[in-house]
Design a protein around this motif. Sequence first.
Motif, PDB file in Angstrom:
ATOM      1  N   LEU A 293       0.827  -1.202   0.000  1.00 58.28           N
ATOM      2  CA  LEU A 293       0.000   0.000   0.000  1.00 58.28           C
ATOM      3  C   LEU A 293       0.865   1.257   0.000  1.00 58.28           C
ATOM      4  CD1 LEU A 293      -3.095   0.619   0.159  1.00 58.28           C
ATOM      5  CD2 LEU A 293      -2.743   1.028   2.600  1.00 58.28           C
ATOM      6  N   ARG A 294       0.485   2.228  -0.874  1.00 60.26           N
ATOM      7  CA  ARG A 294       1.269   3.440  -1.057  1.00 60.26           C
ATOM      8  C   ARG A 294       0.440   4.682  -0.717  1.00 60.26           C
ATOM      9  NH1 ARG A 294       2.157   0.513  -6.135  1.00 60.26           N
ATOM     10  NH2 ARG A 294       0.561   1.874  -7.033  1.00 60.26           N
ATOM     11  N   ARG A 295       1.129   5.796  -0.593  1.00 66.61           N
ATOM     12  CA  ARG A 295       0.488   7.055  -0.234  1.00 66.61           C
ATOM     13  C   ARG A 295      -0.609   7.439  -1.213  1.00 66.61           C
ATOM     14  NH1 ARG A 295       1.388  11.326   2.966  1.00 66.61           N
ATOM     15  NH2 ARG A 295       3.232  10.312   3.824  1.00 66.61           N
ATOM     16  N   GLU A 296      -0.404   7.179  -2.494  1.00 60.31           N
ATOM     17  CA  GLU A 296      -1.379   7.610  -3.495  1.00 60.31           C
ATOM     18  C   GLU A 296      -2.555   6.655  -3.658  1.00 60.31           C
ATOM     19  OE1 GLU A 296       1.950   5.415  -5.779  1.00 60.31           O
ATOM     20  OE2 GLU A 296       1.751   6.725  -4.021  1.00 60.31           O
ATOM     21  N   ASP A 297      -2.567   5.547  -2.918  1.00 56.00           N
ATOM     22  CA  ASP A 297      -3.596   4.528  -3.098  1.00 56.00           C
ATOM     23  C   ASP A 297      -4.895   4.853  -2.374  1.00 56.00           C
ATOM     24  OD1 ASP A 297      -2.179   2.722  -4.707  1.00 56.00           O
ATOM     25  OD2 ASP A 297      -1.231   1.775  -2.973  1.00 56.00           O
ATOM     26  N   PHE A 298      -5.987   4.406  -2.984  1.00 49.44           N
ATOM     27  CA  PHE A 298      -7.248   4.227  -2.282  1.00 49.44           C
ATOM     28  C   PHE A 298      -7.336   2.757  -1.881  1.00 49.44           C
ATOM     29  CE2 PHE A 298      -8.167   7.984  -4.770  1.00 49.44           C
ATOM     30  CZ  PHE A 298      -8.974   8.747  -3.936  1.00 49.44           C
ATOM     31  N   VAL A 299      -7.840   2.484  -0.674  1.00 48.40           N
ATOM     32  CA  VAL A 299      -8.037   1.107  -0.232  1.00 48.40           C
ATOM     33  C   VAL A 299      -9.428   0.984   0.358  1.00 48.40           C
ATOM     34  CG1 VAL A 299      -6.855   1.621   1.972  1.00 48.40           C
ATOM     35  CG2 VAL A 299      -7.235  -0.753   1.280  1.00 48.40           C
ATOM     36  N   VAL A 300     -10.169  -0.012  -0.113  1.00 47.49           N
ATOM     37  CA  VAL A 300     -11.507  -0.300   0.405  1.00 47.49           C
ATOM     38  C   VAL A 300     -11.381  -1.335   1.509  1.00 47.49           C
ATOM     39  CG1 VAL A 300     -13.787  -1.235  -0.119  1.00 47.49           C
ATOM     40  CG2 VAL A 300     -12.651   0.262  -1.762  1.00 47.49           C
ATOM     41  N   ILE A 301     -12.014  -1.056   2.638  1.00 47.52           N
ATOM     42  CA  ILE A 301     -11.938  -1.928   3.816  1.00 47.52           C
ATOM     43  C   ILE A 301     -13.363  -2.308   4.206  1.00 47.52           C
ATOM     44  CG2 ILE A 301     -11.221  -2.084   6.238  1.00 47.52           C
ATOM     45  CD1 ILE A 301      -9.229   0.305   5.416  1.00 47.52           C
ATOM     46  N   THR A 302     -13.754  -3.553   3.968  1.00 50.14           N
ATOM     47  CA  THR A 302     -15.082  -4.003   4.373  1.00 50.14           C
ATOM     48  C   THR A 302     -15.045  -4.495   5.821  1.00 50.14           C
ATOM     49  OG1 THR A 302     -14.804  -6.287   3.617  1.00 50.14           O
ATOM     50  CG2 THR A 302     -15.578  -4.677   1.984  1.00 50.14           C
ATOM     51  N   ALA A 303     -16.230  -4.731   6.402  1.00 47.77           N
ATOM     52  CA  ALA A 303     -16.321  -5.081   7.827  1.00 47.77           C
ATOM     53  C   ALA A 303     -15.470  -4.114   8.635  1.00 47.77           C
ATOM     54  CB  ALA A 303     -15.896  -6.530   8.079  1.00 47.77           C
ATOM     55  N   ALA A 304     -15.621  -2.825   8.327  1.00 48.29           N
ATOM     56  CA  ALA A 304     -14.678  -1.812   8.802  1.00 48.29           C
ATOM     57  C   ALA A 304     -14.714  -1.593  10.301  1.00 48.29           C
ATOM     58  CB  ALA A 304     -14.926  -0.489   8.075  1.00 48.29           C
ATOM     59  N   SER A 305     -15.804  -1.925  10.971  1.00 50.33           N
ATOM     60  CA  SER A 305     -15.880  -1.699  12.413  1.00 50.33           C
ATOM     61  C   SER A 305     -15.336  -2.866  13.222  1.00 50.33           C
ATOM     62  CB  SER A 305     -17.316  -1.401  12.836  1.00 50.33           C
ATOM     63  OG  SER A 305     -18.156  -2.512  12.582  1.00 50.33           O
ATOM     64  N   SER A 306     -14.901  -3.934  12.556  1.00 45.65           N
ATOM     65  CA  SER A 306     -14.251  -5.041  13.262  1.00 45.65           C
ATOM     66  C   SER A 306     -12.874  -4.601  13.724  1.00 45.65           C
ATOM     67  CB  SER A 306     -14.121  -6.251  12.336  1.00 45.65           C
ATOM     68  OG  SER A 306     -13.181  -5.972  11.302  1.00 45.65           O
ATOM     69  N   SER A 307     -12.257  -5.376  14.596  1.00 43.37           N
ATOM     70  CA  SER A 307     -10.920  -5.003  15.072  1.00 43.37           C
ATOM     71  C   SER A 307      -9.912  -4.994  13.929  1.00 43.37           C
ATOM     72  CB  SER A 307     -10.467  -5.951  16.185  1.00 43.37           C
ATOM     73  OG  SER A 307     -10.436  -7.291  15.736  1.00 43.37           O
ATOM     74  N   VAL A 308     -10.038  -5.928  12.976  1.00 39.02           N
ATOM     75  CA  VAL A 308      -9.133  -5.942  11.828  1.00 39.02           C
ATOM     76  C   VAL A 308      -9.424  -4.757  10.915  1.00 39.02           C
ATOM     77  CG1 VAL A 308      -8.380  -7.229   9.801  1.00 39.02           C
ATOM     78  CG2 VAL A 308      -8.813  -8.439  11.937  1.00 39.02           C
ATOM     79  N   GLY A 309     -10.704  -4.443  10.700  1.00 33.30           N
ATOM     80  CA  GLY A 309     -11.059  -3.303   9.873  1.00 33.30           C
ATOM     81  C   GLY A 309     -10.520  -2.006  10.436  1.00 33.30           C
ATOM     82  N   LEU A 310     -10.643  -1.811  11.743  1.00 33.22           N
ATOM     83  CA  LEU A 310     -10.126  -0.601  12.374  1.00 33.22           C
ATOM     84  C   LEU A 310      -8.599  -0.547  12.275  1.00 33.22           C
ATOM     85  CD1 LEU A 310     -12.390  -0.433  15.546  1.00 33.22           C
ATOM     86  CD2 LEU A 310     -12.642   0.862  13.415  1.00 33.22           C
ATOM     87  N   ALA A 311      -7.945  -1.697  12.447  1.00 39.21           N
ATOM     88  CA  ALA A 311      -6.491  -1.736  12.290  1.00 39.21           C
ATOM     89  C   ALA A 311      -6.095  -1.350  10.869  1.00 39.21           C
ATOM     90  CB  ALA A 311      -5.966  -3.128  12.632  1.00 39.21           C
ATOM     91  N   ALA A 312      -6.868  -1.804   9.884  1.00 37.74           N
ATOM     92  CA  ALA A 312      -6.576  -1.480   8.491  1.00 37.74           C
ATOM     93  C   ALA A 312      -6.722   0.018   8.227  1.00 37.74           C
ATOM     94  CB  ALA A 312      -7.488  -2.272   7.567  1.00 37.74           C
ATOM     95  N   ILE A 313      -7.725   0.643   8.819  1.00 35.09           N
ATOM     96  CA  ILE A 313      -7.898   2.094   8.675  1.00 35.09           C
ATOM     97  C   ILE A 313      -6.668   2.818   9.232  1.00 35.09           C
ATOM     98  CG2 ILE A 313      -9.233   4.084   9.467  1.00 35.09           C
ATOM     99  CD1 ILE A 313     -11.710   2.240   9.426  1.00 35.09           C
ATOM    100  N   GLU A 314      -6.223   2.411  10.418  1.00 34.21           N
ATOM    101  CA  GLU A 314      -5.055   3.057  11.024  1.00 34.21           C
ATOM    102  C   GLU A 314      -3.797   2.862  10.180  1.00 34.21           C
ATOM    103  OE1 GLU A 314      -5.629   3.325  15.770  1.00 34.21           O
ATOM    104  OE2 GLU A 314      -5.094   1.347  15.008  1.00 34.21           O
ATOM    105  N   ILE A 315      -3.610   1.653   9.654  1.00 41.27           N
ATOM    106  CA  ILE A 315      -2.425   1.373   8.848  1.00 41.27           C
ATOM    107  C   ILE A 315      -2.459   2.177   7.553  1.00 41.27           C
ATOM    108  CG2 ILE A 315      -1.297  -0.427   7.478  1.00 41.27           C
ATOM    109  CD1 ILE A 315      -1.875  -2.339   9.827  1.00 41.27           C
ATOM    110  N   ALA A 316      -3.633   2.266   6.933  1.00 43.51           N
ATOM    111  CA  ALA A 316      -3.760   3.095   5.729  1.00 43.51           C
ATOM    112  C   ALA A 316      -3.386   4.535   6.040  1.00 43.51           C
ATOM    113  CB  ALA A 316      -5.183   3.009   5.177  1.00 43.51           C
ATOM    114  N   ASN A 317      -3.894   5.057   7.140  1.00 46.50           N
ATOM    115  CA  ASN A 317      -3.563   6.433   7.528  1.00 46.50           C
ATOM    116  C   ASN A 317      -2.077   6.589   7.819  1.00 46.50           C
ATOM    117  OD1 ASN A 317      -6.229   7.210   7.258  1.00 46.50           O
ATOM    118  ND2 ASN A 317      -6.704   7.004   9.431  1.00 46.50           N
ATOM    119  N   ARG A 318      -1.490   5.564   8.420  1.00 50.33           N
ATOM    120  CA  ARG A 318      -0.069   5.655   8.795  1.00 50.33           C
ATOM    121  C   ARG A 318       0.830   5.790   7.575  1.00 50.33           C
ATOM    122  NH1 ARG A 318       4.369   2.175  11.116  1.00 50.33           N
ATOM    123  NH2 ARG A 318       5.299   3.518  12.691  1.00 50.33           N
ATOM    124  N   VAL A 319       0.451   5.152   6.450  1.00 48.50           N
ATOM    125  CA  VAL A 319       1.285   5.247   5.251  1.00 48.50           C
ATOM    126  C   VAL A 319       0.783   6.328   4.298  1.00 48.50           C
ATOM    127  CG1 VAL A 319       1.968   2.828   5.430  1.00 48.50           C
ATOM    128  CG2 VAL A 319       0.014   3.446   3.980  1.00 48.50           C
TER     129      VAL A 319
END
Length: 335
Positions: free
Chosen positions: A149-175
């Motif tokens: 995953l890169r800075r210019e990417d869009f990433v779709v995260i389903t089941a977003a309110s799950s613990s994995v979904g929330l972790a994915a949101i944070e990781i996307a923001n981090r990069v």
Amino acid sequence: MFWSCADGPCRPFHELGGPEVLRIEDIDVAGPGSGEVQIRVKALGLNRAEALIRSGTYIETPPLPSGLGLEAAGIVEAVGEGVEDFAPGDAVSVVPPPSMVRWPAYGELASFPARLVVRHPPSLGFEAAAAVWMPYLTAYGALIDIAGLRREDFVVITAASSSVGLAAIEIANRVGATGIAVTRTSAKKQALTEFGAAHVIASAEEDLEARLREIVGPAGVRVVFDAVGGPVFEPLTAAMSRGGTLIEYGGLSPEPTPFPLFAVLSKSLTLRGYLVHEIVADPARLTAAKSFVLDGLADGSLRPVIARTFPFEKIVEAHRFLESNEQFGKVVVTV
């Protein structure tokens, strides 16, 4: 009274079924084996996989009676032969083992291979530490290790309110990538926005493909991180970019999952199955993942979210809540 292990796995359930099949037993406890660390468990992080194996619908078939559990945090009680990096009294958490039947976490005492034991940052309490490794390793493995995953990417995260979904949101923001959270209804939209999702779509109330196209434009979405499967495959792949990658790590939908043939062919898409065990089984990839997560915990960009905490004697109620889909984040049990 607690589940514990002696001469084999713990045995919290003797038959397959709903949460009510779980039971608490007293069992004599054996020490850690060679290369293992025994932990006095203080907290457990619950996962959907535990509900699936308990009900007989998981990828791992348990011999009955069977153990249960993938995540724990606590204090080192004893170390087995050959273990030099840990000592009694160390505060540690556990990377999900390849088999919860072989190394179950539910218990007052539990043993794990030393390579899967981590000293977490002192700032984390045991409850938060028990909510770290499955969500962040799962999301890291898919988004960073596999998709790059890169800075210019869009990433779709389903089941977003799950613990994995929330972790994915944070990781996307981090990069610096743009996270698009997909949740079933609008009930959790505000919470997801406040948590940091750049965009939130309620898939049962909005046209998913149209909304994705509206957000990303003609270029499309390069990375999709999906836990649902089922009919959602068609709108997801329709909105993907040429050469995009869809990483499937779950199967929450009870409906059949269609193969989106023409989208895959016309856009040269990659549809890839993924389990966190890929990362756990590879020492080099696991080391990189641990470093990424520990750095994020230290700088505050990664913060485990606990939906609700239950005492150990309420494990049945905790499993019922886990299966209710009402949670926002991780369900934790204190021991």
